[in-house]
Design a protein around this motif. Sequence first.
Motif, short mmCIF file in Angstrom:
data_model
loop_
_atom_site.label_atom_id
_atom_site.label_comp_id
_atom_site.label_asym_id
_atom_site.label_seq_id
_atom_site.Cartn_x
_atom_site.Cartn_y
_atom_site.Cartn_z
N ILE A 156 8.96 11.13 -3.13
CA ILE A 156 7.61 11.41 -2.65
C ILE A 156 7.07 10.11 -2.09
O ILE A 156 7.21 9.05 -2.70
N LEU A 157 6.43 10.18 -0.92
CA LEU A 157 5.88 8.98 -0.29
C LEU A 157 4.36 9.10 -0.23
O LEU A 157 3.84 10.10 0.27
N PHE A 158 3.67 8.08 -0.76
CA PHE A 158 2.24 7.98 -0.58
C PHE A 158 1.97 7.01 0.56
O PHE A 158 2.43 5.87 0.54
N VAL A 159 1.21 7.48 1.56
CA VAL A 159 0.83 6.67 2.71
C VAL A 159 -0.69 6.53 2.68
O VAL A 159 -1.40 7.54 2.81
N GLY B 290 0.80 -1.21 0.00
CA GLY B 290 0.00 0.00 0.00
C GLY B 290 0.84 1.27 0.00
O GLY B 290 0.39 2.31 -0.48
N LEU B 291 2.05 1.20 0.55
CA LEU B 291 2.95 2.36 0.51
C LEU B 291 3.54 2.47 -0.89
O LEU B 291 3.83 1.45 -1.53
N GLY C 44 -5.21 9.51 3.95
CA GLY C 44 -4.06 9.10 3.16
C GLY C 44 -3.23 10.36 2.92
O GLY C 44 -3.77 11.48 2.92
N LYS C 45 -1.92 10.21 2.75
CA LYS C 45 -1.06 11.38 2.59
C LYS C 45 -0.04 11.18 1.47
O LYS C 45 0.51 10.10 1.31
N LEU C 46 0.20 12.25 0.72
CA LEU C 46 1.23 12.30 -0.30
C LEU C 46 2.25 13.32 0.20
O LEU C 46 1.96 14.52 0.28
N CYS D 179 -3.63 15.59 1.64
CA CYS D 179 -4.40 14.64 2.44
C CYS D 179 -5.70 14.27 1.73
O CYS D 179 -6.30 15.10 1.05
N THR D 180 -6.14 13.03 1.95
CA THR D 180 -7.37 12.54 1.33
C THR D 180 -8.62 12.87 2.13
O THR D 180 -9.73 12.62 1.66
#
Length: 184
Positions: A102-105, A4-5, A63-65, A126-127
């Motif tokens: 860049i990290l998508f969490v 998922g990351l 969720g965060k980018l 943020c989502t």
Amino acid sequence: MIKGLVVIEPKIYSDERGFFYEFFNRQQLLKYGVNEEFVQGNHSKSSFGVLRGLHFQIQRAQGKLIRVLRGEILDVVVDLRKGSETFGEYFKIVLSESNRKILFVPKGFAHGFLTLKENTEIEYLCTDFYAPDFDSGILWNDKDLNIDWELEKYDLKEDDLIISEKDKNQGTLKEFIEKGGEIN
């Protein structure tokens, strides 16, 4: 890496004028399997040795980018997704103005970071919106998580860290689980 990351290494166009890159491109994110709508953007600036986290919202999960505009951070996320094979495991990565990663969490993770340079600035999309009523966290130095913040590598001691009172008093992962341990 935890499922998922997503770590994105953007294509950077540099010349004598400077550089250009896309830090957000919906089509590119879809190729990585990220099909999220971002509704809020945040920008923070921190001094060297600031530790923020580990934060999450128990409802209206975000969720965060995440990217670094200036400086460098050790970014840490902990999987809190109920039923996940990697529940309670952490992932860490250095994000910096020089590596431009860049990290998508995705939703369901606790997030925190340690600033490794003075005047570090990060930006994250943020989502979902910040919802203070659902704000929560886990203690950054929870012994069960045993996160290696690499303090020695950056010539830091625990007493040197700048941590908010709120973050110093967060509960442990075990306490989170005892309360039901679920993020929605």
